[in-house]
Design an enzyme around this catalytic site. Structure first.
Site, PDB file in Angstrom:
ATOM      1  N   GLU A  62     -52.103  20.381   2.519  1.00  0.00           N
ATOM      2  CA  GLU A  62     -52.164  21.586   1.693  1.00  0.00           C
ATOM      3  C   GLU A  62     -53.622  21.935   1.389  1.00  0.00           C
ATOM      4  O   GLU A  62     -53.974  23.106   1.230  1.00  0.00           O
ATOM      5  CB  GLU A  62     -51.367  21.391   0.383  1.00  0.00           C
ATOM      6  N   GLU A  64     -37.616  25.830  -7.574  1.00  0.00           N
ATOM      7  CA  GLU A  64     -36.866  24.571  -7.503  1.00  0.00           C
ATOM      8  C   GLU A  64     -36.832  23.887  -8.869  1.00  0.00           C
ATOM      9  O   GLU A  64     -35.781  23.420  -9.332  1.00  0.00           O
ATOM     10  CB  GLU A  64     -37.537  23.622  -6.493  1.00  0.00           C
ATOM     11  N   GLY A  68     -52.636  21.205  -8.415  1.00  0.00           N
ATOM     12  CA  GLY A  68     -51.390  20.429  -8.440  1.00  0.00           C
ATOM     13  C   GLY A  68     -51.501  19.108  -7.710  1.00  0.00           C
ATOM     14  O   GLY A  68     -51.102  18.058  -8.222  1.00  0.00           O
ATOM     15  N   ARG A  69     -52.041  19.128  -6.496  1.00  0.00           N
ATOM     16  CA  ARG A  69     -52.066  17.901  -5.691  1.00  0.00           C
ATOM     17  C   ARG A  69     -53.130  16.913  -6.155  1.00  0.00           C
ATOM     18  O   ARG A  69     -53.245  15.816  -5.605  1.00  0.00           O
ATOM     19  CB  ARG A  69     -52.243  18.249  -4.210  1.00  0.00           C
ATOM     20  N   HIS A 117     -41.116  -1.083  14.323  1.00  0.00           N
ATOM     21  CA  HIS A 117     -39.826  -1.132  15.026  1.00  0.00           C
ATOM     22  C   HIS A 117     -39.266   0.272  15.224  1.00  0.00           C
ATOM     23  O   HIS A 117     -38.076   0.437  15.476  1.00  0.00           O
ATOM     24  CB  HIS A 117     -38.850  -2.012  14.252  1.00  0.00           C
ATOM     25  N   LYS A 163     -42.180  31.685  -0.306  1.00  0.00           N
ATOM     26  CA  LYS A 163     -41.611  31.847  -1.650  1.00  0.00           C
ATOM     27  C   LYS A 163     -41.112  33.282  -1.845  1.00  0.00           C
ATOM     28  O   LYS A 163     -40.018  33.506  -2.373  1.00  0.00           O
ATOM     29  CB  LYS A 163     -42.678  31.550  -2.710  1.00  0.00           C
ATOM     30  N   LYS A 212     -47.012  23.133 -13.336  1.00  0.00           N
ATOM     31  CA  LYS A 212     -48.241  23.791 -13.805  1.00  0.00           C
ATOM     32  C   LYS A 212     -47.952  25.243 -14.177  1.00  0.00           C
ATOM     33  O   LYS A 212     -48.350  25.722 -15.219  1.00  0.00           O
ATOM     34  CB  LYS A 212     -49.300  23.685 -12.706  1.00  0.00           C
TER      35      LYS A 212
END
Ligand code: F6P
Length: 531
Positions: free
Chosen positions: A346, A203, A260-261, A377, A499, A197
């Site tokens: 978030e 990253e 974003g999410r 398990h 950041k 965005k």
């Protein structure tokens, strides 16, 4: 907090205290209709709250809490495009991304829907172009909301991958992520989609630069020509995408009114569309829209996302449960818990209310999970007999979408899968007295206390439509909780400090002699790293 709201919270506390002496088994014994009455249908989803610790009286208090929090007005404000993300002065309109073309959603006098559909049309055209140019793999480079949604959905909808284009996802700045992905790929048949965005995320930009270099080397082009030919971008920062060298006809827009999410239905879903095609992508959006309509139209007490949100509030604030497990009995939803972690934590992992005051109640629980039966398990021991009670969301389908095995084998394995889901929900809710056939284990070792709540979400099969419905269900439940907790679910200031510090650390690694404000422990770690 207003006095009227405080009074409803106090009523909720009284409900929780009353329920502490009542088990889920007691609740079933008291109401023969409970198994049916506590099921709510939203589009094609069957959401079963009967194994939660609540009854009619609790439900009334929870709905009163939603009313006292002005949920209906806030829902209207969100769908209408009011700037409900107050700390960023933005509208929150992910629901506009799946609005049918004949809808009108005006913000500042401009109807957003035509632009949304123009972009969907461009995405579809670009998918055709990508395929026609001989590309066989698109690698989405993005992180957080620019990765988790499309990566989760591409895996979930693998049986619907019809275009012949494989979608891969690289997110971590760890070079191993990109390197492992590219090791299997041929630069002549690979394209990249840089999804960001902001187009500034460390990253993503680092991976995009390394990918461009890999392309250039593999194709024998200079980097500029390689980017121009094989890199697409999705961003609201069109200028930065252009400065990176992505030609404007390869840039798909995002809008600041999509968080974003919440962005899977936007052009952030481009790599997913590359894999499942425009028609299946449209079905995903239609599924989301169906639950949007349900969220708007169903009365609060029969409204699946409202009840999911409120039951979460009961568990978090009434009973004090600090985490919730999400266990899809569908291997293809294996990334769904990770996707929900960003969506919920978030959004609602906040300690200040919308006005900047300290919240008076706990907010988001820790959300985590793994597919069943694998989790059984691994960590189900703790779910059944641990000292913490952890509510569970079970997710399952009537039919498997697996192919490539004998039909009978698929059917019989799927029966086993679903019998495990139903069995686990029963075991958690009702427990069992100690078995006495082992002289070495005491009654306590072998007893299952039960009374451990869960919600079960079922649908016919995992399709683009039902996946869309599931996503919208959780999105709106997250919104409901944010409203009840009085927080802004749409900002994420808590990610900023890390950041800023990462940049300061990077500068210190590059030039340890330069003055720094970093703390002594960090400086010592950098000295070790640089040695
Ligand atoms: O760091 C958090 C965050 O801002 C998320 O909210 C977002 O989904 C992610 O980073 C990626 O951001 P972008 O799409 O701008 O690269």
């Amino acid at each position: 907090m207003e006095e009227s709201v405080r009074r409803v919270w106090a009523a909720l506390d009284r409900e929780a205290a009353r329920l502490s002496a009542i088990t889920i088994a007691d609740l079933f014994a008291a109401d023969p209709d409970r198994a049916a009455a506590m099921v709510v249908n939203a589009a094609d989803l069957r959401v079963d709250f009967s194994r939660q610790r609540l009854d009619g009286s609790t439900l009334r208090v929870l709905v009163a809490l939603a009313e006292a929090s002005e949920l209906a007005d806030k829902r209207t404000a969100m769908f209408a495009g009011d700037s409900i993300n107050v700390t960023e002065q933005r509208a929150v309109l992910h629901t506009a991304l799946r609005a049918p073309a004949d809808t009108q959603i005006e913000v500042g006098g401009v109807d957003l829907v035509p632009d949304v559909h123009r972009t969907l049309g461009r995405m579809s055209q670009l998918v055709d172009e990508v395929r026609a140019s001989g590309i066989r793999t698109v690698v989405n480079i993005g992180i957080g909301g620019s990765d988790l949604g499309p990566a989760m959905a591409a895996l979930a909808l693998a049986p619907f991958a019809t275009t012949g284009i494989d979608a891969r996802f690289v997110s971590n700045v760890d070079p191993a992520d990109l390197a492992v992905c590219l090791a299997e790929l041929d630069p002549r048949t690979t394209a990249f989609v840089v999804s960001s965005k902001t187009f500034t995320t460390q990253e993503t930009m680092a991976n995009a630069r390394s990918a461009a270099n890999w392309l250039a080397t593999g194709l024998g082009l200079d980097v500029e020509a390689a980017v121009s030919a094989r890199v697409y971008a999705v961003s609201s920062n069109v200028a930065a995408a252009g400065a990176f060298g992505v030609p404007s006809e390869h840039v798909l827009p995002m809008w600041d009114w999509v968080g974003g999410r919440f962005s899977l239905a936007s052009a952030i879903g481009f790599s997913l569309m590359c894999s499942i095609g425009a028609e299946n992508f449209a079905a995903l959006l239609a599924g989301m829209h169906a639950v949007d309509r349900h969220f708007i139209e169903a009365p609060l007490e029969r409204n699946a996302p409202v009840l999911m949100g409120l039951v979460g509030v009961l568990n978090r604030n009434g009973f004090g449960y600090g985490s919730r497990a999400v266990i899809p009995y569908l291997q293809q939803l294996s990334r769904f818990p990770a996707y929900l972690q960003q969506l919920e934590m978030e959004s609602n992992g906040k300690r200040s209310d919308i006005d900047g005051h300290a919240v008076e109640r706990h907010t988001s629980p820790v959300v985590w999970g793994e597919p069943g039966t694998n989790g059984q398990h691994a960590f189900f021991q703790l779910l059944h007999q641990g000292t913490d009670v952890i509510p569970v969301d079970f997710i399952g389908a009537r039919r498997s979408t697996a192919t490539g095995l004998a039909d009978d084998d698929i059917a019989s394995q799927h029966q086993k899968l679903m019998s495990n889901l139903f069995a686990q929900a029963a075991a958690l809710a009702f427990g069992a007295p100690a078995a006495t056939d082992n002289p070495h284990a005491s009654g306590e070792h072998r007893a299952f206390p039960g009374n451990r709540p869960s919600t079960t979400i079922l649908f016919d099969a995992l399709t683009p439509s039902t996946l869309g419905q599931l996503i919208a269900l959780y999105e709106h439940a997250t919104f409901v909780q944010g409203v009840v907790w009085g927080i802004n679910s749409f900002d994420q200031w808590g990610v900023e400090l890390g950041k800023v510090l990462a940049n300061a650390v990077l500068a210190h690694i590059a030039d340890p002699a330069a003055p720094t404000t970093l703390d002594p422990a960090t400086r010592a770690a950098v000295a070790w790293f640089n040695a």
